[in-house]
Scaffold this active site. Structure first.
Site, PDB file in Angstrom:
ATOM      1  N   GLY A   1       1.138  -0.969  -0.158  1.00  0.00           N
ATOM      2  CA  GLY A   1      -0.331   0.314  -0.375  1.00  0.00           C
ATOM      3  C   GLY A   1       1.081   1.544  -0.223  1.00  0.00           C
ATOM      4  O   GLY A   1       1.709   1.317   0.294  1.00  0.00           O
TER       5      GLY A   1
ATOM      6  N   GLU B   1      -0.731   5.593   3.304  1.00  0.00           N
ATOM      7  CA  GLU B   1      -0.440   6.041   4.215  1.00  0.00           C
ATOM      8  C   GLU B   1       0.780   6.024   4.911  1.00  0.00           C
ATOM      9  O   GLU B   1       1.392   7.482   5.866  1.00  0.00           O
ATOM     10  CB  GLU B   1      -1.255   5.410   5.556  1.00  0.00           C
ATOM     11  CG  GLU B   1      -3.456   5.450   5.183  1.00  0.00           C
ATOM     12  CD  GLU B   1      -3.487   4.170   6.359  1.00  0.00           C
ATOM     13  OE1 GLU B   1      -4.290   4.817   8.047  1.00  0.00           O
ATOM     14  OE2 GLU B   1      -3.741   3.047   5.807  1.00  0.00           O
TER      15      GLU B   1
END
Ligand code: MOS
Length: 749
Positions: A710, A713
């Protein structure tokens, strides 16, 4: 559903290409319809009345005055609000938050809904809400980190024990030749998505249709069904576009449930859209933290102990506490490592997950403390980190992937020009006489996979259709996911129709934890591969096909054709195969989940290193971040444009955290005094000067079959500390409270 948006045509493999967002044009031209853009017939507008006290009881509401106002249809208060079939205090499932739905007259935080007014127009409902003129019995609110006695947490916000210890902490302290003991504070931050929380609720007997932005479509259907006492399959969610989410649209909140109740009570569709100031209370936020870090090293600069305690505010009635200290669990190897969480219950809306929950606040303090430790040792901050970064996950011993963090350090430092940085502060100035400082921080974020399902269809005309109920908050997920799906189907992107954002579609899981692309993408890819496998079965069994008799396993889908891998002269188009087989669609289904075997043997994280340059006016102490360079290893990059955009967005949030963002509480009233985007500061373009992202090549075969991690974040983590450290390096003043302000630097002069 926006299933007709065009993709720009490209040839070759879809993944790895920098396609622009497929919904970009719809959004900037206003063609995209958000939840509040729905206007069903007989619509009622709902306006909720926010409590202006933070603790006490509502003693009076002038319901008669409100009802007498023309256009006001109904006023809902605890006196006439029906009980919710599912108890909102019961926390029946994971990520359930307690909320207020006018079930009694207590006020537990400012901006809590205390009544809902329904009107034929927004104006009528707004005026009705004003006329309610609430009276209260108010108690003195408890606010801030010192507002009540701290308590120790049993568990972290997303699981795991509230305290973890690896090694012998006392021995680690005793073995330290150098030690620091520092305390950092971070403020309350509020998500403030561009699109405030909104919904349109429509009932058809016991079936509920919701137009609502959702980061977690299937989970939300189940949640609303529970609270409203209907089967989950009776809830339909349409969530084609989200104007941001950042975690706040993954969980159910009170005002939304109230609007759904109101629609049921009145038998009419109801629309509720929160005002900007109403976002500061019932919809979650990042709780303020105070973090104590005790670090010790031996004489060579090797950490003997890293002891991180964090205290964070939560509400009086629920349990979400920012797991800031957990940020120290994975990044550095110390002989002894401890993370411990404490909470303090005050009169505030419950905090919730907000982009890099735990890691953002925790890494801000950790990365600054690491610099303080390096300085105490007389070591370069990067050198100090290179002596201490973890190769394996502390506690479990599972290996990290391919030295990714070291690659990030090396490439980021090279690009930034870190070599030659003077160790002492206040050594550099620019041509205008500004103090110049350089700082850095490490970044780490877990690469989870959740569960998801998807469906892929090969149509008779040779095009594809893929379906999964994913969420695109603006990050470009629908574009990246469609790219992965097209690869699974062996089709160019513009030949694939992508349907998403609707609860009738297979469950794509939660768009959160930076795991959406990996999870939903894996399911989509598997579905496409399955459809192609079925098509290959048909072709290889059909004597009329050039692929007849070829082993199924040796046939691949490419650009709309099945091709024999070791003899490319034998191939046939999807359309021809389907036509001869009778013209029926070929359907494949796929699912995704983390492999438990892979997880048992490997630590799965994205890694990064962020380098910052700041310029500080020597007279006014105004701070500018002149350069940010972030190097991130996040597995296989599906769409470099979108991934870089996500990483940049995270870094800009890091800048915001370091210098801008803070909700200020009035201690007398328990109210946020800057509950708007004028007083709640976020960076604008002029605040973001040089910003550069390097994606470091990384093949991680363990995270999932596609190697996807990912990027959503991790960009925040590392950046906050890098900027704090650069400010120290520019000025010689160490500020241990975020956001860092001019007056903090003046105080250090
Ligand atoms: Mo998030 S805070 O993973 O939506």
């Amino acid at each position: 559903m926006p299933d007709t948006l065009p993709f720009p045509a490209r040839f070759g493999s879809n993944s790895g290409q920098p396609f622009t967002r497929r919904d970009g044009i719809a959004k900037v031209t206003g063609a995209a319809t958000f939840a509040a853009d729905n206007h069903p017939e007989h619509l009622l507008h709902a306006v909720y009345v926010p409590a202006t006290i933070a603790r006490g009881r509502v003693t009076q509401l002038d319901v008669a005055a409100a009802k007498a106002h023309p256009g006001v249809v109904e006023v809902i208060t605890p006196d006439n609000c029906p009980p919710l079939p599912g108890d909102p205090q019961s926390k029946p499932f994971m990520f359930a938050f307690r909320f207020e739905a006018l079930q009694d007259d207590t006020v537990r935080y400012a901006n809590q809904p205390i009544a809902l007014v329904l009107g034929e127009t927004l104006e009528a409902a707004t005026e009705g809400a004003r006329l309610l003129n609430p009276r209260y019995t108010a108690l003195t609110p408890r606010v801030g980190l010192d507002g009540a006695e701290p308590y120790k947490l049993e568990a972290g916000a997303f699981g795991g024990p509230g305290e973890t210890v690896h090694g012998d902490i006392a021995a680690g302290h005793a073995a330290a030749a150098q030690a620091i003991d520092v305390t950092y504070e971070t403020p309350e931050q509020y998500h403030n998505a561009m699109e405030t929380h909104a919904l349109v609720a429509q009932w058809d007997s016991d079936r509920l249709m919701l137009d609502i932005p959702s980061q977690a479509i299937a989970m939300s259907c189940a949640a609303y069904a529970f609270y409203l006492g209907i089967p989950p399959e009776n809830v339909t969610i349409r969530s084609p576009y989200l104007g941001g989410g950042f975690g706040s649209k993954a969980v159910v909140n009170g005002p939304q449930v109230l609007a759904i109740l109101a629609a049921r009570m009145t038998g009419r569709p109801v629309k509720l859209m929160l005002r900007r100031d109403q976002m500061f209370g019932p919809t979650g936020h990042r709780g303020a933290t105070r973090q104590r870090l005790r670090l010790g090293t031996d004489s060579t600069g090797k950490l003997t102990v890293l002891d991180h305690e964090s205290l964070a505010v939560t509400s009086t009635f629920d349990d979400f506490v920012e797991s800031a200290a957990f940020a120290s669990q994975g990044l550095y190897a110390a002989d002894a490592l401890r993370s411990a969480l404490y909470g303090v219950r005050v009169d505030i809306g419950t905090p919730g997950p907000m982009r890099a929950p735990g890691e953002a606040s925790g890494s801000a303090a950790l990365e600054c403390a690491m610099d303080e430790m390096a300085e105490a040792l007389g070591l370069d901050p990067l050198d100090f980190r290179l002596r201490n970064y973890a190769d394996t996950e502390p506690g479990t011993g599972r290996p990290y992937s391919s030295k990714a963090l070291r690659d990030c350090y090396a490439q980021g430092a090279e690009r930034f020009g870190w070599a030659g940085r003077p160790r002492q502060p206040r050594q550099m100035t620019d041509a205008n006489g500004c103090l110049v400082g350089w700082g850095m921080g490490s970044a780490l974020f877990a690469a989870p996979m959740f569960t998801a399902q998807a469906r892929a269809v090969l149509r008779p005309d040779g095009t594809g259709l893929v379906e999964t109920a994913a969420a695109d908050m603006g990050q470009g997920a629908w574009t990246a996911l469609a790219q992965i799906a097209a690869d699974g189907l062996g089709l160019p992107l513009d030949k694939v129709e992508f349907r998403s954002g609707h609860s009738d579609l297979p469950d794509a899981g939660v768009a959160g934890g930076s795991g959406h692309t990996a999870t939903a993408g894996s399911a989509l890819h598997a579905a496409g591969v399955e459809a192609v496998r079925r098509l290959a079965e048909i072709a290889t069994a059909d004597p009329a096909s050039p692929l007849y008799g070829a082993g199924n396993a040796s046939v691949v889908g490419r650009d709309g054709r099945l091709v024999l891998e070791n003899d490319e002269s034998r191939s046939e188009s999807y359309a021809d195969i389907i036509a001869r087989a009778g013209g029926a669609e070929i359907v494949g289904e796929g699912s995704a989940a983390r492999s438990p075997e892979a997880a048992a043997g490997h630590a799965m994280y994205s890694h990064g290193a962020v380098f910052a340059e700041v310029k500080v006016d020597p007279a006014l102490y105004q701070i500018r971040v002149s350069r940010l360079v972030g190097a991130f290893a996040a597995g296989r990059i599906i769409n470099p444009r979108l991934a870089e955009s996500q990483l940049m967005g995270g870094m800009i949030w890091g800048l915001s955290f370091a210098l801008h963002e803070e909700a200020r509480m009035d201690a007398r009233t328990g109210r946020v005094i800057n509950a708007d985007l004028a007083g709640y500061h976020i960076p604008v373009n002029a605040d973001v000067q040089g910003l550069e992202v390097l994606t470091v090549h990384e093949d991680d075969p363990h995270v999932n079959a596609l190697g996807i991690k990912g990027v959503g974040e991790i960009g925040i983590t590392g950046t906050v500390g890098a900027i704090g450290n650069a400010i120290w390096h520019a000025t010689g003043t160490r500020v241990r409270r975020f956001p860092i302000r001019i007056e903090d630097l003046l105080a250090g002069v």
